[in-house]
Write a protein that holds these residues in place. Structure first.
Motif, PDB file in Angstrom:
ATOM      1  N   VAL A 231     -31.779 -33.214  57.995  1.00  0.00           N
ATOM      2  CA  VAL A 231     -32.903 -34.147  58.082  1.00  0.00           C
ATOM      3  C   VAL A 231     -34.025 -33.548  58.917  1.00  0.00           C
ATOM      4  N   GLU A 232     -33.650 -32.777  59.940  1.00  0.00           N
ATOM      5  CA  GLU A 232     -34.613 -32.150  60.842  1.00  0.00           C
ATOM      6  C   GLU A 232     -34.009 -30.859  61.378  1.00  0.00           C
ATOM      7  N   HIS A 233     -34.836 -30.073  62.060  1.00  0.00           N
ATOM      8  CA  HIS A 233     -34.331 -28.832  62.645  1.00  0.00           C
ATOM      9  C   HIS A 233     -33.416 -29.162  63.822  1.00  0.00           C
ATOM     10  N   GLY A 234     -32.232 -28.593  63.824  1.00  0.00           N
ATOM     11  CA  GLY A 234     -31.284 -28.867  64.899  1.00  0.00           C
ATOM     12  C   GLY A 234     -30.645 -27.603  65.422  1.00  0.00           C
ATOM     13  N   THR A 235     -29.483 -27.771  66.019  1.00  0.00           N
ATOM     14  CA  THR A 235     -28.724 -26.635  66.532  1.00  0.00           C
ATOM     15  C   THR A 235     -27.247 -26.894  66.254  1.00  0.00           C
ATOM     16  N   ASN A 236     -26.400 -25.974  66.665  1.00  0.00           N
ATOM     17  CA  ASN A 236     -24.960 -26.103  66.426  1.00  0.00           C
ATOM     18  C   ASN A 236     -24.266 -26.188  67.773  1.00  0.00           C
ATOM     19  N   SER A 237     -23.872 -27.390  68.180  1.00  0.00           N
ATOM     20  CA  SER A 237     -23.288 -27.577  69.504  1.00  0.00           C
ATOM     21  C   SER A 237     -22.209 -28.639  69.442  1.00  0.00           C
ATOM     22  N   ARG A 238     -20.945 -28.198  69.481  1.00  0.00           N
ATOM     23  CA  ARG A 238     -19.841 -29.136  69.271  1.00  0.00           C
ATOM     24  C   ARG A 238     -18.791 -29.056  70.375  1.00  0.00           C
ATOM     25  N   LEU A 239     -18.339 -30.216  70.801  1.00  0.00           N
ATOM     26  CA  LEU A 239     -17.184 -30.307  71.686  1.00  0.00           C
ATOM     27  C   LEU A 239     -15.974 -30.473  70.771  1.00  0.00           C
ATOM     28  N   ASP A 240     -15.127 -29.443  70.705  1.00  0.00           N
ATOM     29  CA  ASP A 240     -14.036 -29.464  69.720  1.00  0.00           C
ATOM     30  C   ASP A 240     -12.877 -30.361  70.151  1.00  0.00           C
ATOM     31  N   GLU A 241     -11.956 -30.568  69.224  1.00  0.00           N
ATOM     32  CA  GLU A 241     -10.840 -31.488  69.439  1.00  0.00           C
ATOM     33  C   GLU A 241      -9.891 -31.023  70.550  1.00  0.00           C
ATOM     34  N   ILE A 242      -9.685 -29.717  70.667  1.00  0.00           N
ATOM     35  CA  ILE A 242      -8.771 -29.211  71.700  1.00  0.00           C
ATOM     36  C   ILE A 242      -9.307 -29.519  73.091  1.00  0.00           C
ATOM     37  N   HIS A 243     -10.588 -29.213  73.323  1.00  0.00           N
ATOM     38  CA  HIS A 243     -11.159 -29.494  74.641  1.00  0.00           C
ATOM     39  C   HIS A 243     -11.272 -30.996  74.894  1.00  0.00           C
ATOM     40  N   ALA A 244     -11.551 -31.760  73.847  1.00  0.00           N
ATOM     41  CA  ALA A 244     -11.595 -33.215  74.003  1.00  0.00           C
ATOM     42  C   ALA A 244     -10.229 -33.752  74.421  1.00  0.00           C
ATOM     43  N   ALA A 245      -9.166 -33.200  73.847  1.00  0.00           N
ATOM     44  CA  ALA A 245      -7.799 -33.626  74.185  1.00  0.00           C
ATOM     45  C   ALA A 245      -7.467 -33.300  75.642  1.00  0.00           C
ATOM     46  N   ILE A 246      -7.869 -32.111  76.082  1.00  0.00           N
ATOM     47  CA  ILE A 246      -7.639 -31.714  77.479  1.00  0.00           C
ATOM     48  C   ILE A 246      -8.431 -32.616  78.419  1.00  0.00           C
ATOM     49  N   LEU A 247      -9.684 -32.887  78.063  1.00  0.00           N
ATOM     50  CA  LEU A 247     -10.541 -33.719  78.915  1.00  0.00           C
ATOM     51  C   LEU A 247     -10.044 -35.157  78.993  1.00  0.00           C
ATOM     52  N   LEU A 248      -9.441 -35.661  77.939  1.00  0.00           N
ATOM     53  CA  LEU A 248      -8.874 -37.011  77.976  1.00  0.00           C
ATOM     54  C   LEU A 248      -7.774 -37.110  79.023  1.00  0.00           C
ATOM     55  N   ILE A 249      -6.962 -36.068  79.132  1.00  0.00           N
ATOM     56  CA  ILE A 249      -5.892 -36.048  80.135  1.00  0.00           C
ATOM     57  C   ILE A 249      -6.490 -35.987  81.540  1.00  0.00           C
ATOM     58  N   LYS A 250      -7.466 -35.109  81.709  1.00  0.00           N
ATOM     59  CA  LYS A 250      -8.049 -34.925  83.035  1.00  0.00           C
ATOM     60  C   LYS A 250      -8.911 -36.110  83.462  1.00  0.00           C
ATOM     61  N   LEU A 251      -9.501 -36.800  82.485  1.00  0.00           N
ATOM     62  CA  LEU A 251     -10.307 -37.977  82.805  1.00  0.00           C
ATOM     63  C   LEU A 251      -9.464 -39.075  83.443  1.00  0.00           C
TER      64      LEU A 251
END
Length: 387
Positions: A231-251
């Motif tokens: 739709v517009e000019h963007g970038t590629n920046s993703r928080l992947d599932e593995i890091h999200a899973a680790i962060l859920l534990i640490k949160l």
């Protein structure tokens, strides 16, 4: 060896839980934009206290995406501090804007009283950096921003869980930007970042920008027949599932981790108060989260070198202010002193002075009292010899 930061004790403590979570992700067959990310986005935005939140690749991307979503680019100026990590300024320059540096106060954060003198017709945003775990004076900064119709993008890379007047950083401006770099108060085992906001339009735009300018909601609902369409000019920046899973534990453990950091800080306060180290102060409006415990001494380099002999390894945050680094000198000369027409950066006196004296003591939740007291004892002995 005693380090200023160490992730191994934490990893050993939660190893099974981390590995189980990672295994669950692999078995799910979804590695990007999956349920773990959605769950973490919902829980972290709730922790911060905002309506919206999105995971991105890292903290630098978070700042960049926020600026692009707010329409900040070439010809615009963004006010921030030179006493910060390089990524704060990297993101401003990458967005096409010009950083304008303001000196810091005794709490090491941007001096809100000096911001007015740096505002011009080109000023589009202020990036207050909540440094070392302590928030900036957001009441005054918000008043300045409102009066001059400029945006506030909070740099919260070092302030997960820190509070200003009972509200968490990341909920005090237009947008809050976080880093989950491994050393952070809430860090993963790699790179990751996060953006918070209460503005739905800004949130929707940031969601598009992080995913190459694509509107995922419309793609999944059949718009454009589900085709790959930007739709517009963007970038590629993703928080992947593995890091999200680790962060859920640490949160889950973040509140306890901050309490432990504050406990460690109290020991330093008590044991080092009668030395000639300059200890950190906490603004009465703040809840300090102690990303790092920063002290000052005129013989910093000597102290650090002597501690290395005792197998105690500290660091300096930051020995080189941004405005004297080669890629960014031009901005300091052009903008920082334009009111006084000087080129020796006298309007950044505290920044210059602190950079020559500051260093960080060991600070992480798993730091043992034994190691902390040994560090304190060693510092006291070195200071005695210096005198």
């Amino acid at each position: 060896m005693i380090k200023v930061w160490d992730y191994i004790p934490e990893y050993k403590k939660h190893r099974k839980e981390f590995l189980n979570a990672i295994d669950e992700v692999f078995k799910s067959s979804t590695l990007i934009f999956g349920p773990k990310l959605i769950e973490f986005e919902n829980k972290f935005k709730k922790f911060v206290g905002t309506k919206y939140g999105l995971g991105v690749g890292n903290g630098t991307d978070a700042l960049y995406i926020a600026m692009k979503a707010l329409g900040i680019g070439v010809g615009d100026e963004v006010i921030t501090t030179s006493n910060t990590a390089v990524p704060t300024v990297t993101a401003i320059v990458n967005a096409g804007a010009t950083p304008v540096f303001v000196d810091v106060d005794k709490y090491y954060v941007i001096n809100a009283k000096l911001i007015k003198s740096k505002i011009t017709k080109k000023t589009k945003a202020i990036i207050p950096v909540h440094l070392y775990g302590q928030a900036c004076d957001m009441d005054e900064i918000n008043q300045i921003a409102k009066k001059n119709n400029i945006h506030i993008i909070e740099d919260c890379a070092q302030s997960h869980g820190a509070e200003y007047k009972g509200k968490k950083t990341g909920s005090l401006g237009d947008v809050g930007c976080f880093s989950f770099y491994p050393t952070k108060i809430l860090g993963t085992y790699g790179d990751a970042g996060f953006i918070t906001t209460n503005n739905e339009k800004i949130y929707d735009k940031m969601m598009r920008i992080r995913f190459l300018g694509m509107e995922r909601k419309k793609m999944s609902s059949g718009h454009w027949n589900g085709q790959y369409y930007a739709v517009e000019h963007g970038t590629n920046s993703r928080l992947d599932e593995i890091h999200a899973a680790i962060l859920l534990i640490k949160l889950k453990n973040l509140h306890k981790s901050i309490k432990k950091r504050q406990k460690i800080a109290k020991v330093y306060d008590k044991e080092l108060k009668n030395t000639d180290l300059i200890l950190p102060e906490t603004n009465k409006k703040n809840k300090h989260a102690y990303y790092v415990y920063v002290v000052q001494h005129r013989d910093r380099d000597k102290i650090i070198s002597e501690l290395i002999k005792k197998n105690i390894h500290l660091n300096i945050s930051y020995p080189w202010p941004i405005h004297i680094m080669e890629p960014y000198k031009k901005f300091a000369k052009k903008m920082s002193c334009f009111k006084c027409n000087k080129c020796n950066y006298t309007c950044l006196d505290n920044t210059n002075l602190f950079s020559k004296k500051i260093f960080s003591l060991p600070m992480y939740p798993e730091l043992t009292l034994k190691d902390q007291l040994y560090t304190i004892k060693s510092i006291k002995k070195i200071l005695l010899n210096l005198n």
